[in-house]
Design a protein around this motif. Sequence first.
Motif, mmCIF file in Angstrom:
data_model
loop_
_atom_site.group_PDB
_atom_site.id
_atom_site.type_symbol
_atom_site.label_atom_id
_atom_site.label_comp_id
_atom_site.label_asym_id
_atom_site.label_seq_id
_atom_site.Cartn_x
_atom_site.Cartn_y
_atom_site.Cartn_z
ATOM 1 N N VAL A 24 -3.470 -11.577 7.569
ATOM 2 C CA VAL A 24 -3.957 -11.691 6.188
ATOM 3 C C VAL A 24 -5.003 -10.649 5.822
ATOM 4 O O VAL A 24 -5.146 -10.302 4.664
ATOM 5 N N HIS A 25 -5.722 -10.134 6.816
ATOM 6 C CA HIS A 25 -6.815 -9.222 6.493
ATOM 7 C C HIS A 25 -6.347 -7.788 6.245
ATOM 8 O O HIS A 25 -7.127 -6.953 5.816
ATOM 9 N N LYS A 26 -5.066 -7.508 6.494
ATOM 10 C CA LYS A 26 -4.634 -6.108 6.405
ATOM 11 C C LYS A 26 -4.552 -5.621 4.962
ATOM 12 O O LYS A 26 -4.023 -6.321 4.089
ATOM 13 N N THR A 27 -5.008 -4.396 4.755
ATOM 14 C CA THR A 27 -4.850 -3.785 3.437
ATOM 15 C C THR A 27 -3.421 -3.256 3.312
ATOM 16 O O THR A 27 -2.696 -3.114 4.309
ATOM 17 N N LEU A 28 -3.074 -2.909 2.074
ATOM 18 C CA LEU A 28 -1.740 -2.332 1.866
ATOM 19 C C LEU A 28 -1.612 -1.014 2.643
ATOM 20 O O LEU A 28 -0.564 -0.717 3.213
ATOM 21 N N SER A 64 -4.472 2.476 -1.975
ATOM 22 C CA SER A 64 -3.960 1.412 -1.102
ATOM 23 C C SER A 64 -5.006 0.892 -0.133
ATOM 24 O O SER A 64 -4.843 -0.188 0.428
ATOM 25 N N LEU A 68 -4.630 -5.423 -1.497
ATOM 26 C CA LEU A 68 -4.040 -6.384 -0.560
ATOM 27 C C LEU A 68 -2.539 -6.453 -0.841
ATOM 28 O O LEU A 68 -2.124 -6.550 -2.003
ATOM 29 N N PRO A 69 -1.726 -6.419 0.203
ATOM 30 C CA PRO A 69 -0.274 -6.355 -0.026
ATOM 31 C C PRO A 69 0.274 -7.534 -0.807
ATOM 32 O O PRO A 69 1.248 -7.386 -1.540
ATOM 33 N N GLU A 71 -0.692 -8.803 -3.386
ATOM 34 C CA GLU A 71 -0.768 -8.549 -4.834
ATOM 35 C C GLU A 71 0.376 -7.668 -5.315
ATOM 36 O O GLU A 71 0.592 -7.538 -6.514
#
Length: 167
Positions: A24-28, A64, A68-69, A71
């Motif tokens: 969950v913490h990963k950015t796009l 990016s 957050l992916p 979104e």
Amino acid sequence: MPALNRLPLLLNVNGEDVELFVPVHKTLLEVLREDLDLTGTKHGCELGECGACAILIDGQPILSCLALPIEYQAPARIVTVEGLADGAILHPLQETFAELGAAQCGYCTPGMLVTARALLDQTPSPTREQIVEALSGNLCRCTGYVKIFEAVELAAERLRSTQKAVV
Ligand code: FES
Ligand code: FES
């Protein structure tokens, strides 16, 4: 990592739907680079200040590293620098950046290319001022920018002549 800390995602990237299950913490930016191996998009400041991580969402540039992916799930269309070429045929911006020496170390280049692509899609005949404004969030430490601006102008000219030839 426990499943509770992971999210199922459906992303449309460079024209293809991909299903993923990511922390969950990963950015796009991290998902594109680490889970999809699309390493053309660069890690720079990770603070929204350098533009190296720019990609297109439905034709608009976004950073990016700040996204957050979840979104940007399908049907949102994500385009990275890998999606600019048409198979083996480079986008005119990629050709002119190479021809005019607008890329040196190349670290800023993917972000420059996708941001310029969005500009030319919306403004086929941009003025130098519009190009400078559009790329003002993309930092380059190597080129002095002039070659980049010239490459965007030349690509715009080529795109316009291609469109005239088609009409
Ligand atoms: S890495 Fe995203 S703006 Fe610098
Ligand atoms: S070409 Fe090196 S940062 Fe732009």
